[in-house]
Design a protein around this motif. Structure first.
Motif, short mmCIF file in Angstrom:
data_model
loop_
_atom_site.label_atom_id
_atom_site.label_comp_id
_atom_site.label_asym_id
_atom_site.label_seq_id
_atom_site.Cartn_x
_atom_site.Cartn_y
_atom_site.Cartn_z
N ILE A 114 41.88 36.41 51.79
CA ILE A 114 40.96 36.30 50.99
C ILE A 114 39.41 35.85 51.39
CG2 ILE A 114 40.44 35.30 48.55
CD1 ILE A 114 43.42 35.34 48.18
N ARG A 115 39.76 34.77 52.46
CA ARG A 115 38.45 34.48 53.02
C ARG A 115 37.44 35.29 53.03
NH1 ARG A 115 40.80 31.61 56.37
NH2 ARG A 115 41.24 29.95 54.78
N ALA A 116 37.90 37.01 53.88
CA ALA A 116 37.29 38.04 54.71
C ALA A 116 37.11 38.78 53.53
CB ALA A 116 37.90 38.25 55.70
N LEU A 117 37.00 38.75 52.13
CA LEU A 117 36.75 39.47 50.95
C LEU A 117 35.89 39.27 51.35
CD1 LEU A 117 40.17 40.28 50.05
CD2 LEU A 117 39.07 41.72 51.05
N PRO A 118 34.77 40.59 50.55
CA PRO A 118 32.91 40.40 50.26
C PRO A 118 33.21 39.32 49.03
CG PRO A 118 34.30 42.95 49.69
CD PRO A 118 35.07 41.79 50.73
N SER A 119 32.84 38.88 48.58
CA SER A 119 32.34 38.05 46.84
C SER A 119 32.73 38.91 46.45
CB SER A 119 30.83 37.31 46.71
OG SER A 119 29.82 37.73 46.96
N ASN A 120 32.13 39.83 45.90
CA ASN A 120 32.11 41.07 44.66
C ASN A 120 34.20 41.54 44.50
OD1 ASN A 120 31.81 42.74 46.85
ND2 ASN A 120 30.68 43.98 45.50
N GLU A 121 34.32 41.30 45.97
CA GLU A 121 35.76 42.11 45.76
C GLU A 121 36.61 41.42 44.58
OE1 GLU A 121 38.34 45.03 46.33
OE2 GLU A 121 36.60 44.53 47.80
N VAL A 122 37.60 41.56 43.67
CA VAL A 122 38.69 41.32 43.18
C VAL A 122 39.87 41.13 43.61
CG1 VAL A 122 39.51 41.35 40.47
CG2 VAL A 122 37.05 42.54 40.92
N VAL A 123 40.09 40.02 43.76
CA VAL A 123 41.08 40.28 44.03
C VAL A 123 42.18 39.25 43.53
CG1 VAL A 123 42.41 37.98 46.19
CG2 VAL A 123 39.63 38.35 45.97
N ARG A 124 43.47 40.07 43.99
CA ARG A 124 44.24 40.27 42.86
C ARG A 124 45.52 38.69 43.60
NH1 ARG A 124 45.19 44.13 40.32
NH2 ARG A 124 47.18 43.75 39.11
N CYS A 125 46.23 38.24 42.29
CA CYS A 125 47.51 37.54 44.01
C CYS A 125 48.59 37.81 44.47
CB CYS A 125 48.04 36.74 43.21
SG CYS A 125 49.51 35.00 43.20
N GLU A 126 49.66 37.69 45.65
CA GLU A 126 50.49 38.28 45.36
C GLU A 126 51.42 37.92 45.40
OE1 GLU A 126 50.88 40.15 48.69
OE2 GLU A 126 48.78 40.83 48.13
N GLU A 127 51.95 36.82 44.71
CA GLU A 127 52.89 36.55 43.42
C GLU A 127 53.07 36.93 42.27
OE1 GLU A 127 55.76 35.43 44.89
OE2 GLU A 127 54.64 35.10 46.90
N CYS A 128 51.63 36.98 41.49
CA CYS A 128 51.86 37.28 39.90
C CYS A 128 50.64 38.58 39.62
CB CYS A 128 52.00 36.23 39.09
SG CYS A 128 50.12 35.66 39.37
N GLN A 129 50.51 38.57 40.53
CA GLN A 129 49.28 40.30 40.31
C GLN A 129 48.17 39.86 39.06
OE1 GLN A 129 49.37 43.11 42.27
NE2 GLN A 129 50.50 41.43 43.30
N ILE B 51 44.32 38.07 38.18
CA ILE B 51 43.15 38.68 38.92
C ILE B 51 43.38 36.30 39.35
CG2 ILE B 51 40.62 38.78 38.69
CD1 ILE B 51 41.34 40.73 36.43
N LEU B 52 42.39 36.68 40.77
CA LEU B 52 42.24 35.68 41.48
C LEU B 52 40.95 35.30 41.59
CD1 LEU B 52 44.67 33.40 42.03
CD2 LEU B 52 44.74 34.63 44.49
N VAL B 53 40.34 34.22 41.11
CA VAL B 53 38.89 33.76 40.61
C VAL B 53 38.52 33.18 41.35
CG1 VAL B 53 36.73 33.61 39.98
CG2 VAL B 53 38.88 35.07 38.28
N ARG B 54 37.06 33.48 42.78
CA ARG B 54 37.31 32.43 43.76
C ARG B 54 36.39 31.59 43.22
NH1 ARG B 54 36.12 36.43 48.84
NH2 ARG B 54 36.74 37.93 46.89
N THR B 55 36.68 30.57 44.21
CA THR B 55 35.46 29.18 43.42
C THR B 55 35.24 28.82 44.16
OG1 THR B 55 36.75 26.98 42.30
CG2 THR B 55 36.73 28.82 40.77
N GLY B 56 33.81 27.11 44.58
CA GLY B 56 34.02 26.22 45.23
C GLY B 56 35.13 25.42 45.26
N GLU B 57 35.88 25.04 44.66
CA GLU B 57 36.95 24.81 44.80
C GLU B 57 38.14 24.82 45.14
OE1 GLU B 57 37.35 21.00 44.39
OE2 GLU B 57 35.59 21.21 43.99
N SER B 58 38.65 26.66 46.01
CA SER B 58 39.37 27.28 46.08
C SER B 58 39.86 26.94 47.44
CB SER B 58 38.77 29.15 46.61
OG SER B 58 38.53 28.62 45.10
N GLY B 59 39.30 25.54 48.42
CA GLY B 59 39.48 26.20 49.51
C GLY B 59 39.95 26.50 50.97
N LEU B 60 38.87 27.44 50.24
CA LEU B 60 39.00 28.66 51.33
C LEU B 60 38.41 28.27 52.94
CD1 LEU B 60 37.89 31.22 49.34
CD2 LEU B 60 40.42 31.52 50.35
#
Length: 247
Positions: free
Chosen positions: A221-236, A238-247
């Motif tokens: 996830i850390r390596a993906l560009p910011s405009n890539e829509v991420v999906r949670c591996e477990e629940c599928q 949409i996983l939205v990245r924020t400043g609190e994501s801890g990446l």
């Protein structure tokens, strides 16, 4: 799928509004008055059936009493007529007079029997009328309670509907300009994931399924560009990245 990071962040606002609306709709569908109204309505239907049956009993006994009254009056009228004939000296033959006296005795016994039957019917009628009045009173009392509950339910529902209208307006503003494909994916996931289509990635945890993301997945996830829509591996979701994501 790609989407502007700002649009992805707005998706969290949309999710929050949808969650509030879902809670309100659940609250509206499960108002405490609703269950009590259903219980009282069912009870009222039972009472109405009992009132109908009790009214039939009262009507039958009223008819029986009317008949008993008529029978008593008919026999009394005959006795009066025979006595009047005897008192007027219209019967002079000794045998006829003796027969008439026997008939008067029989009429007295018949009147006594009929009056006992009449009294019994009157008592039964009074009991039936009391039962009918009691049941009718329960129906009236239930109707008054139902009326209050319906009023209370409608007032609460109106308040919730007003809040839902407000949220609908806010949502329309929040989704304005968002990519159609992102919204379509979100709506599809919401329908299949208990109303949650998008979740924040916060401190390495998916706020949708509440599971911590493992280090290997975090690295991806850390390596993906910011405009890539991420999906949670477990629940599928949409996983939205924020400043609190801890990446």
């Amino acid at each position: 799928m790609k989407a502007d990071p700002f649009a992805q962040l707005k998706l969290l606002d949309v999710q929050a509004l949808d969650a509030q609306a879902d809670q309100l709709r659940h609250q509206r569908a499960h108002l405490p008055e609703i269950a009590e109204i259903a219980t009282l309505t069912a009870r009222r239907a039972e009472l109405v059936d009992q009132v109908r049956d009790a009214q039939i009993v009262v009507d039958d006994l009223a008819s029986a009493q009317a008949k008993a009254d008529a029978d008593v009056e008919q026999v009394k009228a005959r006795r009066t007529r025979d006595r009047n004939r005897m008192d007027a000296g219209q019967i002079t033959n000794p045998k006829d007079l003796e027969r008439m006296q026997h008939e008067l005795t029989s009429l007295d016994r018949r009147i006594s029997t009929l009056e006992d039957e009449e009294l019994e019917v009157m008592e039964q009628l009074e009991e039936a009328q009391a039962s009918l009045a009691e049941l009718s009173g329960q129906v009236a009392e239930g109707d008054e309670r139902l009326s209050g509950l319906v009023t209370g339910r409608d007032l609460k529902a109106a308040e919730i509907d007003a809040e839902l209208d407000r949220l609908t307006g806010e949502r329309a503003t929040a989704v304005d300009g968002m990519p159609d494909d992102l919204l379509a994916l979100y709506e599809k996931l919401r329908a299949n994931k208990d109303g949650v289509g998008a979740a924040e990635l916060r401190q390495r945890r998916c706020n949708g399924c509440q599971l911590t993301i493992d280090n290997a997945e975090l690295a991806v996830i850390r390596a993906l560009p910011s405009n890539e829509v991420v999906r949670c591996e477990e629940c599928q979701r949409i996983l939205v990245r924020t400043g609190e994501s801890g990446l």
